[in-house]
Design an enzyme around this catalytic site. Structure first.
Site, PDB file in Angstrom:
ATOM      1  N   ASP A   1      10.349 -38.612   1.900  1.00 19.55           N
ATOM      2  CA  ASP A   1       9.050 -39.258   1.712  1.00 19.55           C
ATOM      3  C   ASP A   1       8.458 -38.675   0.419  1.00 19.55           C
ATOM      4  O   ASP A   1       9.162 -38.000  -0.353  1.00 19.55           O
ATOM      5  CB  ASP A   1       8.141 -39.074   2.940  1.00 19.55           C
ATOM      6  CG  ASP A   1       7.640 -37.647   3.106  1.00 19.55           C
ATOM      7  OD1 ASP A   1       8.069 -36.753   2.344  1.00 19.55           O
ATOM      8  OD2 ASP A   1       6.800 -37.426   4.004  1.00 19.55           O
TER       9      ASP A   1
ATOM     10  N   CYS B   1      11.050 -33.906   3.419  1.00 21.33           N
ATOM     11  CA  CYS B   1       9.657 -34.344   3.512  1.00 21.33           C
ATOM     12  C   CYS B   1       8.805 -33.117   3.202  1.00 21.33           C
ATOM     13  O   CYS B   1       9.330 -32.137   2.658  1.00 21.33           O
ATOM     14  CB  CYS B   1       9.342 -35.004   4.861  1.00 21.33           C
ATOM     15  SG  CYS B   1       9.409 -33.934   6.310  1.00 21.33           S
TER      16      CYS B   1
ATOM     17  N   THR C   1       7.447 -30.775   5.119  1.00 17.79           N
ATOM     18  CA  THR C   1       7.903 -29.605   5.871  1.00 17.79           C
ATOM     19  C   THR C   1       9.371 -29.666   6.275  1.00 17.79           C
ATOM     20  O   THR C   1       9.924 -28.659   6.706  1.00 17.79           O
ATOM     21  CB  THR C   1       7.106 -29.493   7.182  1.00 17.79           C
ATOM     22  OG1 THR C   1       7.317 -30.725   7.923  1.00 17.79           O
ATOM     23  CG2 THR C   1       5.625 -29.286   6.928  1.00 17.79           C
TER      24      THR C   1
ATOM     25  N   HIS D   1      28.478 -23.973  13.862  1.00 19.18           N
ATOM     26  CA  HIS D   1      28.296 -23.900  15.318  1.00 19.18           C
ATOM     27  C   HIS D   1      27.820 -25.216  15.936  1.00 19.18           C
ATOM     28  O   HIS D   1      28.180 -25.518  17.072  1.00 19.18           O
ATOM     29  CB  HIS D   1      27.269 -22.808  15.676  1.00 19.18           C
ATOM     30  CG  HIS D   1      27.764 -21.419  15.416  1.00 19.18           C
ATOM     31  ND1 HIS D   1      27.088 -20.297  15.848  1.00 19.18           N
ATOM     32  CD2 HIS D   1      28.871 -20.957  14.766  1.00 19.18           C
ATOM     33  CE1 HIS D   1      27.755 -19.205  15.473  1.00 19.18           C
ATOM     34  NE2 HIS D   1      28.833 -19.578  14.814  1.00 19.18           N
TER      35      HIS D   1
ATOM     36  N   HIS E   1      31.823 -23.584  20.703  1.00 19.54           N
ATOM     37  CA  HIS E   1      30.846 -24.335  19.903  1.00 19.54           C
ATOM     38  C   HIS E   1      31.041 -25.841  20.087  1.00 19.54           C
ATOM     39  O   HIS E   1      30.074 -26.590  20.259  1.00 19.54           O
ATOM     40  CB  HIS E   1      30.946 -23.954  18.426  1.00 19.54           C
ATOM     41  CG  HIS E   1      30.677 -22.499  18.174  1.00 19.54           C
ATOM     42  ND1 HIS E   1      29.525 -21.887  18.602  1.00 19.54           N
ATOM     43  CD2 HIS E   1      31.427 -21.545  17.574  1.00 19.54           C
ATOM     44  CE1 HIS E   1      29.566 -20.602  18.257  1.00 19.54           C
ATOM     45  NE2 HIS E   1      30.708 -20.377  17.655  1.00 19.54           N
TER      46      HIS E   1
HETATM   47  C1  RB5 Z   1       3.235 -36.008   4.582  1.00 22.66           C
HETATM   48  O1  RB5 Z   1       1.958 -35.650   4.118  1.00 22.66           O
HETATM   49  C2  RB5 Z   1       3.781 -34.948   5.515  1.00 22.66           C
HETATM   50  O2  RB5 Z   1       3.146 -35.019   6.732  1.00 22.66           O
HETATM   51  C3  RB5 Z   1       5.281 -35.150   5.681  1.00 22.66           C
HETATM   52  O3  RB5 Z   1       5.890 -35.043   4.434  1.00 22.66           O
HETATM   53  C4  RB5 Z   1       5.992 -34.165   6.548  1.00 22.66           C
HETATM   54  O4  RB5 Z   1       5.679 -32.854   6.204  1.00 22.66           O
HETATM   55  C5  RB5 Z   1       5.906 -34.386   7.999  1.00 22.66           C
HETATM   56  O5  RB5 Z   1       6.603 -33.755   8.811  1.00 22.66           O
END
Ligand code: RB5
Length: 147
Positions: free
Chosen positions: A8, A65, A67, A98, A134
């Protein structure tokens, strides 16, 4: 080896840096979007890249993304996908050795470029350890009923 990429807006810049690194290493990358830094919904691109891996169009996938959480959760909805969100190289290696992960997610707001390269390299250079405990455990994961 063909690598599916997806992101994203939160992972867009890191995806492009990792793509360049992988291409310098000789990997072929297929980018399933998003294609610019405008706001984009991670489930769309997590699913697109995951479907390509599940269908065998790509061997493995890397997702990005903000996080790494949302896009990894999205990819894991696709049957046959095992995607781990990683922020260091040891887990990246072990989730292949694993857990037979076929996708890995990273957070563009969490890891820097050099660390991301090391994570990607560890993941792509590792191999699943077959024929033992595993493999048995991964088969147990696959057998879990989603209902
Ligand atoms: C987008 O702002 C953010 O929420 C997305 O990139 C991600 O971190 C969500 O898990």
């Amino acid at each position: 080896m063909k690598i599916a990429l997806g992101s994203d807006h939160g992972g867009f810049d890191l995806k492009n840096l990792v793509r360049q690194h992988l291409e310098e290493r000789g990997f072929t990358c297929v980018d399933y979007g998003s294609y610019d830094s405008a706001r984009a919904e991670y489930p769309v691109y997590g699913e697109k890249a995951a479907r390509a891996v599940a269908a065998g169009e790509c061997d493995l996938g890397l997702l990005f993304c903000g996080t790494g959480c949302g896009i990894s959760l999205s990819a894991n909805r696709v049957k046959g996908i095992r995607c781990c969100n990683c922020s260091e190289p040891v887990t990246a290696r072990l989730c292949r050795e694993h857990n037979n992960c076929n996708m890995l997610a990273m957070g563009g707001r969490i890891v820097g470029a050099e660390l991301a390269f090391a994570i990607a390299d560890s993941f792509l250079d590792a191999r699943f350890i077959t024929g033992g405990r595993h493999e048995q455990r991964v088969n147990m994961i696959e057998a879990i009923d989603r209902n």
